[in-house]
Write an enzyme that holds these catalytic residues in place. Structure first.
Site, PDB file in Angstrom:
ATOM      1  N   GLU A  26      57.707  82.233  81.487  1.00 37.75           N
ATOM      2  CA  GLU A  26      58.833  83.035  80.965  1.00 37.75           C
ATOM      3  C   GLU A  26      59.741  83.586  82.065  1.00 37.75           C
ATOM      4  OE1 GLU A  26      55.635  83.865  80.846  1.00 37.75           O
ATOM      5  OE2 GLU A  26      55.290  86.028  81.135  1.00 37.75           O
ATOM      6  N   HIS A  85      53.187  82.306  84.512  1.00 36.34           N
ATOM      7  CA  HIS A  85      54.051  82.874  83.470  1.00 36.34           C
ATOM      8  C   HIS A  85      55.380  82.116  83.462  1.00 36.34           C
ATOM      9  CE1 HIS A  85      51.839  86.768  82.861  1.00 36.34           C
ATOM     10  NE2 HIS A  85      51.316  86.382  84.001  1.00 36.34           N
ATOM     11  N   CYS A 135      48.654  82.985  80.654  1.00 41.94           N
ATOM     12  CA  CYS A 135      47.799  83.720  81.585  1.00 41.94           C
ATOM     13  C   CYS A 135      46.505  84.172  80.907  1.00 41.94           C
ATOM     14  CB  CYS A 135      48.583  84.860  82.227  1.00 41.94           C
ATOM     15  SG  CYS A 135      47.900  85.331  83.816  1.00 41.94           S
TER      16      CYS A 135
HETATM   17  N1  GLN Z   1      43.858  89.784  83.359  1.00 42.92           N
HETATM   18  C1  GLN Z   1      43.979  88.424  83.767  1.00 42.92           C
HETATM   19  C2  GLN Z   1      43.869  88.251  85.274  1.00 42.92           C
HETATM   20  O1  GLN Z   1      44.006  89.178  86.008  1.00 42.92           O
HETATM   21  C3  GLN Z   1      45.283  87.828  83.256  1.00 42.92           C
HETATM   22  C4  GLN Z   1      46.500  88.455  83.801  1.00 42.92           C
HETATM   23  C5  GLN Z   1      47.749  88.144  83.031  1.00 42.92           C
HETATM   24  O2  GLN Z   1      47.698  87.817  81.838  1.00 42.92           O
HETATM   25  N2  GLN Z   1      48.898  88.317  83.668  1.00 42.92           N
HETATM   26  O3  GLN Z   1      43.620  87.159  85.736  1.00 42.92           O
END
Ligand code: GLN
Length: 534
Positions: free
Chosen positions: A511, A509, A382
């Site tokens: 995970e 994600h 992310c």
């Molecule tokens: N801050 C970033 C976004 O909002 C990544 C978010 C994250 O790592 N879950 O896109």
């Protein structure tokens, strides 16, 4: 008829109620019952999405985009099911719904009160989830500790449910800590006795007590606890410290917990099928070849902030016979002292962790440069992918001030920018791009090699995306797109094999979908590359 198992906690928070709840679920599902699990969090937040990971650990994202408590991650991993946002109930949700009904005039002039309106709303929510999911047993873990003011309406609702659903359809399990005195090594039972008393004062007599302690519970301690709780000693179980949390269902089963739960719920018993689970636990605990993985993030002081990632590494490790050793690196330390980058030289692999906001960002970008230049196998998740793109834009494309607009709204090169649908959003809670959606993988990519299928689904939680305007330039620098959403958002990128042995970044994600018996492909890929077994 659905059966309900309520799990309460005593003495301390963090005694491992979530794992006990998940374990009871596994003992039931291994006997062929379909099981769901609800976590009740008595705080006023409507969901976990607005909370700092330092306070409550990771925000676990469900398939349907619920931002929930990390215990749902334990439930999903132990039960191998997908839960929904409805499996996490908070005080905030209950009041929001009761107050909304009150404003609509649905209470027809009544005085709206904690009992019966709040407790009715709690019971309604639990019954609705049980009905909609069609499970045989719904586990309900009441967060916090018995005696907390904010937990009272939930305990009261569960007390009423025993009355309404009947004895054979409800079960109360109390999980409490028996501390050990360091000087004498003696197990002390008084705190457990007091928490049982507190529970009874509210009108709940536990059916089963699970005692958390450092070492297996001594017979004398068991006898004392049973006597004070008005229970036979065989209703008291010992949840002692073990090498891996996944062993807990096995030690509880050995003591007969599964049989006791089934009997008390008037369900038919059968021999549990725990073979695959047992073999996973043995693989996990025997995996001996260490592989050093750097974990670069900004909440590294509280490991629970990244719990699903840590668990995903364990699943992949067990599968490959590897034992991940984690080197935690706080990204803001890198900013203050470049020497801390040197820690990365020990790493055989790295994860650039998810995150939000400005703090530690330049440190993360420095770390990414190091990982890229030194060809250390890396998985960026992310924010980890987004900053990989920032680093590539700055150092490979020469776009010096390139940034994500999350950190620098004025950047001349917004290589990561708000998702278009986010532009008009003003409220923070529950408004990100959330939950599972399909991703189409490109042929001849590492991503496709790992997932071995063309269309996958993974879960999202983000507001920003890789700016498509820079896609061609990034690809020409070797950072290739390997997965997109059906409407063309960039979901996965990777450095070409000729530039880097293993570097993959995922917008979702992975995970959250890793399971003990079904490790997540990017984690397997990372460990294989780190241990050079590909
Ligand atoms: N801050 C970033 C976004 O909002 C990544 C978010 C994250 O790592 N879950 O896109």
């Amino acid at each position: 008829m659905v059966k309900y198992v309520f799990v309460t906690g005593g003495v301390l928070s963090g005694v491992g109620k979530g794992i006990v709840t998940a374990s009871v679920g596994l003992l039931l599902s291994s006997r062929g019952y379909s099981v769901g699990a609800v976590k009740i969090d008595p705080y006023i937040n409507v969901d976990a999405g607005t909370m700092n990971p330092y306070a409550h650990g990771e925000v676990f994202v469900t398939e349907d985009g619920g931002e929930t408590d990390l215990d749902l991650g334990h439930y999903e991993r132990f039960l191998n099911v997908n839960l929904t946002r409805k499996h996490n109930i908070t005080t905030g949700q209950i009041y929001l719904s009761v107050i909304t009904k009150e404003r609509k005039g649905e209470y027809l002039g009544q005085t709206v009160q904690v009992i019966p309106h709040i407790t009715d709303e709690i019971k309604r929510g639990l019954r609705e989830t049980a009905r909609e999911t069609g499970v045989d047993v719904l586990l309900v873990e009441i967060g916090g500790t018995v005696g907390d003011i904010e937990g009272l309406p939930f305990l009261e609702a569960s007390r009423q449910m025993r009355l309404e659903e009947g004895e054979g359809s409800t079960l109360f399990i109390h999980v409490a800590l028996a501390p050990e005195l360091t000087t004498t090594g003696e197990q002390k039972t008084k705190p457990v006795q007091h928490s049982v008393q507190e529970l009874r004062r509210i009108g709940i007599q536990p059916d089963i007590i699970v005692v958390r302690s450092r070492r297996p519970l001594e017979p004398e301690a068991r006898r004392k606890i049973a006597l004070h709780a008005t229970l036979p000693p065989n209703a008291v179980f010992s949840d002692y410290d073990v090498d891996v949390i996944y062993r807990i269902p096995l030690i509880l089963e050995e003591q007969g917990l599964g049989d006791a739960v089934v009997r008390k719920l008037s369900l038919e018993n059968s021999k549990p099928n725990l073979e695959e689970w047992r073999s996973f636990v043995e693989k996990l605990s025997n995996a001996s070849r260490p592989v050093k993985i750097a974990m670069i993030g900004k909440y590294t002081k509280l490991r629970d902030s990244y719990i699903s990632i840590v668990e995903a590494l364990k699943h992949a490790g067990a599968h490959l016979g590897l034992k991940p050793e984690l080197l935690w690196i706080e990204s803001s330390d890198i900013e203050e002292d470049k020497a801390s980058l040197e820690k990365l030289s020990e790493a055989e692999g790295a994860i650039v962790l998810p995150g939000f906001g400005r703090r530690g960002v330049e440190g993360k970008i420095e770390a990414i440069r190091y990982l890229r230049e030194n060809k250390i196998p890396t998985l960026g998740i992310c924010f980890g992918l987004q900053l990989t793109v920032v680093e590539a834009a700055r150092n490979l494309l020469g776009l010096e001030k390139a940034h994500t607009t999350e950190v620098d709204p004025q950047t001349p090169h917004p290589v990561v920018d708000l998702l278009p649908e986010q532009k008009d959003i003003t409220q923070l809670g529950g408004t990100m791009r959330l939950g599972a959606s399909p991703i189409i993988l490109r042929e001849n990519t590492t991503a496709m090699n790992l997932y071995k299928t063309k269309v996958i689904t993974e879960r999202h939680r983000h507001r920003y995306e890789i700016n498509l305007k820079y896609a061609d330039k990034l690809e020409s620098a070797g950072l290739k797109i390997s997965g997109t959403s059906p409407n063309g958002l960039i979901e996965i990128m990777e450095y070409e094999k000729k530039t880097h042995p293993f570097y993959i970044g995922t917008q979702p994600h992975p995970e959250f979908k890793s399971r003990p018996l079904k490790p997540s492909p990017p984690f397997v890929g990372l460990l294989e590359a780190a241990a050079k077994i590909t």
